[in-house]
Design an enzyme around this catalytic site. Structure first.
Site, short mmCIF file in Angstrom:
data_model
loop_
_atom_site.label_atom_id
_atom_site.label_comp_id
_atom_site.label_asym_id
_atom_site.label_seq_id
_atom_site.Cartn_x
_atom_site.Cartn_y
_atom_site.Cartn_z
CB CYS A 1 -0.91 0.02 1.22
SG CYS A 1 -1.90 -1.45 1.39
C1 BEZ Z 1 0.29 -4.90 1.90
O1 BEZ Z 1 -0.66 -4.14 1.91
O2 BEZ Z 1 1.41 -4.49 1.75
C2 BEZ Z 1 0.04 -6.36 2.04
C3 BEZ Z 1 -1.14 -6.76 2.62
C4 BEZ Z 1 -1.37 -8.12 2.75
C5 BEZ Z 1 -0.46 -9.05 2.27
C6 BEZ Z 1 0.70 -8.61 1.67
C7 BEZ Z 1 0.95 -7.25 1.55
#
Ligand code: BEZ
Length: 211
Positions: A45
């Protein structure tokens, strides 16, 4: 039942990292991109929001306003934005909605309980100026979205809205487009003065009208 293409995008009022926003007022006459992410302070994100901020001029050029969303609080967003700015070399310049009561997430069907009971998945909606939903994509939490593809779809949607053309597979801005089936072949010369190629009666190719 979740949202479908052509549906009216649900309006809402929510707290964001840029104050309280009523969605329709925020969009005004612009196109909109509303996208959810699983949570603040997560790695994928962080890169996605950085990339979106870096593409600020590209969204502005297309008259698109962007909003992100997670179920975390405004206080959490504010702290995380500092990290995004620091690590991605940007200034986050769009609001991040805080949706702890999941009002917006549920209206947009952004929580998929079999993937995660309490986190939004990576949903993204493109909304036209008439507030109808034009694109819905949902990615798994572990896959960051391709924001160049989002811009490409916006270009395609705007060409359809403004010129009555559609875009073929893998089309990129500047390449030839196809005349929509609703246009009769005899009407093409007047509408598309750059010319056209009739490959089949249903497949009519013309140069991109606004280039
Ligand atoms: C992320 O948002 O970075 C993420 C969320 C769940 C699994 C892997 C990455």
């Amino acid at each position: 039942m979740g949202l479908r293409l052509g549906d009216a995008a649900p309006n809402f009022t929510a707290k964001t990292s840029q104050g309280e926003i009523t969605f329709y007022d925020y969009l005004g006459d612009s196109w909109g991109v509303l996208f959810s992410h699983p949570g603040d302070y997560t790695p994928v994100c962080t890169t996605e929001l950085g990339r979106t901020a870096a593409l600020k001029d590209e969204f502005a050029k297309r008259n698109v306003k962007v909003l992100a969303l997670s179920v975390d609080s405004v206080e959490s967003h504010d702290g995380w934005i500092k990290d995004i700015n620091e690590t991605q070399g940007v200034e986050v310049n769009f609001p991040i909605i805080a949706d702890p009561d999941r009002k917006v997430s549920e209206a947009y069907d952004m929580i998929h309980p079999n993937a995660s009971v309490n986190a939004t998945v990576r949903s993204l909606f493109i909304i036209a100026p008439d507030k109808t939903v034009k694109l819905i994509i949902t990615y798994p939490a572990s896959t960051g979205r391709n924001f160049v593809e989002i811009l490409r779809v916006i270009d395609s949607l705007q060409l359809t809205a403004n010129y009555g053309v559609a875009t073929p597979a893998d089309w990129k801005d500047g390449e030839d487009v196809v005349v929509v089936p609703a246009t009769k072949t005899e009407d093409i010369p007047a509408k598309f003065p750059k010319g056209f190629t009739l490959v089949k009666p249903y497949l009519r190719i013309t140069p991109q009208p606004n280039k």
